[in-house]
Design a protein around this motif. Structure first.
Motif, mmCIF file in Angstrom:
data_model
loop_
_atom_site.group_PDB
_atom_site.id
_atom_site.type_symbol
_atom_site.label_atom_id
_atom_site.label_comp_id
_atom_site.label_asym_id
_atom_site.label_seq_id
_atom_site.Cartn_x
_atom_site.Cartn_y
_atom_site.Cartn_z
ATOM 1 N N GLY A 30 0.809 -1.214 0.000
ATOM 2 C CA GLY A 30 0.000 0.000 0.000
ATOM 3 C C GLY A 30 0.844 1.268 0.000
ATOM 4 N N GLU A 31 2.109 1.137 0.378
ATOM 5 C CA GLU A 31 3.070 2.247 0.369
ATOM 6 C C GLU A 31 2.603 3.456 1.177
ATOM 7 O OE1 GLU A 31 4.129 3.121 -3.659
ATOM 8 O OE2 GLU A 31 5.401 1.348 -3.838
ATOM 9 N N LEU A 32 1.942 3.167 2.291
ATOM 10 C CA LEU A 32 1.544 4.248 3.202
ATOM 11 C C LEU A 32 2.163 4.054 4.582
ATOM 12 C CD1 LEU A 32 -2.259 4.616 2.315
ATOM 13 C CD2 LEU A 32 -0.369 6.072 1.577
ATOM 14 N N GLY A 33 3.222 3.240 4.629
ATOM 15 C CA GLY A 33 3.869 2.965 5.896
ATOM 16 C C GLY A 33 3.484 1.601 6.441
ATOM 17 N N VAL A 34 4.351 1.032 7.255
ATOM 18 C CA VAL A 34 4.117 -0.287 7.841
ATOM 19 C C VAL A 34 4.101 -0.169 9.360
ATOM 20 C CG1 VAL A 34 5.126 -1.543 5.889
ATOM 21 C CG2 VAL A 34 6.601 -0.766 7.747
ATOM 22 N N SER A 35 4.007 -1.301 10.053
ATOM 23 C CA SER A 35 3.986 -1.287 11.511
ATOM 24 C C SER A 35 5.300 -0.735 12.052
ATOM 25 C CB SER A 35 3.755 -2.701 12.046
ATOM 26 O OG SER A 35 4.803 -3.569 11.625
ATOM 27 N N PRO A 36 5.302 -0.183 13.270
ATOM 28 C CA PRO A 36 6.518 0.431 13.826
ATOM 29 C C PRO A 36 7.745 -0.464 13.783
ATOM 30 C CG PRO A 36 4.651 1.020 15.178
ATOM 31 C CD PRO A 36 4.144 0.029 14.160
ATOM 32 N N ILE A 37 7.596 -1.741 14.144
ATOM 33 C CA ILE A 37 8.758 -2.623 14.202
ATOM 34 C C ILE A 37 9.337 -2.911 12.816
ATOM 35 C CG2 ILE A 37 7.480 -4.794 14.086
ATOM 36 C CD1 ILE A 37 9.493 -5.915 16.129
ATOM 37 N N SER A 38 8.520 -2.759 11.778
ATOM 38 C CA SER A 38 8.992 -2.996 10.406
ATOM 39 C C SER A 38 9.384 -1.711 9.699
ATOM 40 C CB SER A 38 7.897 -3.706 9.591
ATOM 41 O OG SER A 38 7.534 -4.935 10.171
ATOM 42 N N SER A 39 9.275 -0.574 10.379
ATOM 43 C CA SER A 39 9.479 0.715 9.722
ATOM 44 C C SER A 39 10.930 0.942 9.303
ATOM 45 C CB SER A 39 8.997 1.857 10.625
ATOM 46 O OG SER A 39 9.631 1.811 11.890
ATOM 47 N N VAL A 40 11.881 0.514 10.115
ATOM 48 C CA VAL A 40 13.292 0.676 9.744
ATOM 49 C C VAL A 40 13.645 -0.175 8.530
ATOM 50 C CG1 VAL A 40 15.693 0.336 10.479
ATOM 51 C CG2 VAL A 40 14.055 1.411 12.039
ATOM 52 N N ALA A 133 -0.242 -19.877 20.469
ATOM 53 C CA ALA A 133 0.785 -20.920 20.358
ATOM 54 C C ALA A 133 1.665 -20.933 21.608
ATOM 55 C CB ALA A 133 1.635 -20.699 19.115
ATOM 56 N N ASN A 134 2.024 -19.752 22.095
ATOM 57 C CA ASN A 134 2.720 -19.603 23.378
ATOM 58 C C ASN A 134 3.983 -20.466 23.490
ATOM 59 O OD1 ASN A 134 3.077 -18.572 25.978
ATOM 60 N ND2 ASN A 134 1.928 -20.242 26.929
ATOM 61 N N VAL A 135 4.842 -20.382 22.472
ATOM 62 C CA VAL A 135 6.074 -21.157 22.530
ATOM 63 C C VAL A 135 7.320 -20.273 22.576
ATOM 64 C CG1 VAL A 135 5.280 -23.344 21.569
ATOM 65 C CG2 VAL A 135 5.878 -21.472 20.022
ATOM 66 N N ILE A 136 7.338 -19.239 21.780
ATOM 67 C CA ILE A 136 8.505 -18.363 21.743
ATOM 68 C C ILE A 136 8.061 -16.994 21.234
ATOM 69 C CG2 ILE A 136 9.166 -18.933 19.367
ATOM 70 C CD1 ILE A 136 12.097 -18.901 20.337
ATOM 71 N N MET A 137 8.717 -15.964 21.719
ATOM 72 C CA MET A 137 8.392 -14.609 21.275
ATOM 73 C C MET A 137 9.105 -14.290 19.969
ATOM 74 S SD MET A 137 8.559 -12.224 24.690
ATOM 75 C CE MET A 137 7.233 -12.221 25.898
ATOM 76 N N ASN A 138 8.538 -13.368 19.195
ATOM 77 C CA ASN A 138 9.301 -12.864 18.054
ATOM 78 C C ASN A 138 10.411 -11.966 18.591
ATOM 79 O OD1 ASN A 138 8.410 -10.035 18.219
ATOM 80 N ND2 ASN A 138 6.432 -10.790 17.503
ATOM 81 N N SER A 139 11.377 -11.649 17.747
ATOM 82 C CA SER A 139 12.577 -10.948 18.214
ATOM 83 C C SER A 139 12.263 -9.565 18.784
ATOM 84 C CB SER A 139 13.584 -10.824 17.076
ATOM 85 O OG SER A 139 13.026 -10.117 15.987
ATOM 86 N N GLY A 140 11.258 -8.883 18.218
ATOM 87 C CA GLY A 140 10.900 -7.561 18.703
ATOM 88 C C GLY A 140 10.383 -7.593 20.130
ATOM 89 N N GLU A 141 9.413 -8.463 20.380
ATOM 90 C CA GLU A 141 8.832 -8.570 21.718
ATOM 91 C C GLU A 141 9.840 -9.139 22.709
ATOM 92 O OE1 GLU A 141 5.224 -10.760 21.446
ATOM 93 O OE2 GLU A 141 4.078 -9.069 20.643
ATOM 94 N N VAL A 161 7.826 2.742 24.213
ATOM 95 C CA VAL A 161 9.098 3.420 23.939
ATOM 96 C C VAL A 161 9.798 2.766 22.747
ATOM 97 C CG1 VAL A 161 11.386 3.957 24.841
ATOM 98 C CG2 VAL A 161 9.386 4.166 26.326
ATOM 99 N N PHE A 162 9.759 1.444 22.690
ATOM 100 C CA PHE A 162 10.392 0.698 21.596
ATOM 101 C C PHE A 162 9.756 1.050 20.257
ATOM 102 C CE2 PHE A 162 10.464 -3.258 18.987
ATOM 103 C CZ PHE A 162 11.836 -3.338 18.778
ATOM 104 N N ASP A 163 8.430 1.069 20.207
ATOM 105 C CA ASP A 163 7.728 1.415 18.958
ATOM 106 C C ASP A 163 8.050 2.838 18.516
ATOM 107 O OD1 ASP A 163 6.602 -1.071 18.764
ATOM 108 O OD2 ASP A 163 4.631 -0.488 19.529
ATOM 109 N N ILE A 164 8.024 3.759 19.466
ATOM 110 C CA ILE A 164 8.340 5.160 19.146
ATOM 111 C C ILE A 164 9.776 5.274 18.651
ATOM 112 C CG2 ILE A 164 8.649 7.476 20.116
ATOM 113 C CD1 ILE A 164 6.333 6.849 22.020
#
Length: 219
Positions: A30-40, A133-141, A161-164
Motif C-alpha cells: 500500500g506504500e503508506l507505511g508499515v507497523s513500527p517494528i517494520s518501519s526501519v 501458540a505460546n512457545v517463543i516470542m518474536n525478536s521484537g517482543e 518506547v520501543f515502537d516510538i
C-alpha cells in the motif's frame, strides 16, 4: 507438555508467522507505511532496492536478537536462538507475500488505504495465533522483554518506547537518505500502531478456545 502438543504449538507459530508476514506485505504494498517494528527495514528497502524487504526484516530481527544477548548476557536462554531461523522464515514469508499481492494495482489512494487496513487485520490475526501458540516470542517482543527484565520496568511501557524509537529511527534514516523527505513512514504506520493491538484483543479470545482444544488433543 507432551511432544505432540509442543509440535502442534510450533506448527501454529509458523502459521502465525505466515499471516503476520502477509499482513506486513499488504501494508508494504500500500506504500503508506508499515507497523513500527517494520518501519526501519521498510525505509532501508526503499534506499537499497536491490535487497528485498524480507531480507531487511531478517537483518533487523537478527540485530534485535544480538541486542537481547548483549542486554541479558548469561541470562540469555539458548532456546531463544530459535528466533534466528524463525526470523528467516518471517523474512521469506514476507517476500512471498509481496509477490502474491504484487498483482494488485495501487495507483488509487483508496486502494492503497484498503491495503493498509487489510494488512493490519491480517497482521493482528497472525499475532493472535502466535499468542495462543505460546512457545517463543518474536525478536521484537523478546527484545522489549529483555529490556523490561533488566530495567525492572513494565513490558507495556517499554513496548511503547520501543515502537516510538523504531519510528523515530525510521524517520531519521529517511531524512538522511532522501534529502530531508519522509519515505516509508506515513499514516499507515500510525494506523498500524493504533489498531493492530485492537485486532489482537478481538481475535485472541475468539480463537483461543477452539485452537486450545486442537492443541491439547492427543490425535
Amino acid at each position: 507438555m507432551e511432544k505432540s502438543e509442543i509440535a502442534k504449538r510450533y506448527l501454529l507459530f509458523i502459521i502465525s508467522l505466515f499471516f503476520a508476514a502477509l499482513g506486513v506485505a499488504f501494508t508494504k504494498h500500500g506504500e503508506l507505511g508499515v507497523s513500527p517494528i517494520s518501519s526501519v527495514p521498510n525505509v532501508m528497502s526503499y534506499k537499497f532496492k536491490s535487497v528485498s524487504m524480507g531480507t531487511w526484516l531478517i537483518i533487523w530481527n537478527c540485530i534485535l536478537i544480538v541486542g537481547q544477548i548483549i542486554i541479558l548476557r548469561r541470562k540469555f536462554q539458548l532456546i531463544q536462538l530459535l528466533q534466528v531461523p524463525l526470523s528467516f522464515l518471517f523474512g521469506w514469508f514476507t517476500d512471498f507475500g509481496l509477490w502474491m499481492v504484487s498483482v494488485i494495482p495501487t495507483k488509487i489512494y483508496i486502494v492503497r488505504f484498503s491495503m493498509v487496513v487489510i494488512g493490519i487485520v491480517i497482521l493482528g490475526f497472525g499475532i493472535s495465533l502466535a499468542v495462543i501458540a505460546n512457545v517463543i516470542m518474536n525478536s521484537g517482543e523478546a527484545f522489549v522483554k529483555a529490556v523490561a527484565d533488566v530495567t525492572h520496568k513494565e513490558f507495556g511501557n517499554i513496548k511503547i518506547v520501543f515502537d516510538i524509537s523504531n519510528v523515530t529511527l525510521a524517520l531519521i534514516l529517511s531524512l538522511i537518505f532522501f534529502d530531508f523527505h519522509i519515505v516509508g513512514a506515513r499514516e499507515g504506520t500510525i494506523l498500524s500502531a493504533l489498531f493492530t493491538g485492537v485486532v489482537v484483543k478481538f481475535c485472541t479470545p475468539k480463537l483461543k478456545k477452539p485452537l486450545e482444544t486442537v492443541l491439547h488433543s492427543s490425535r
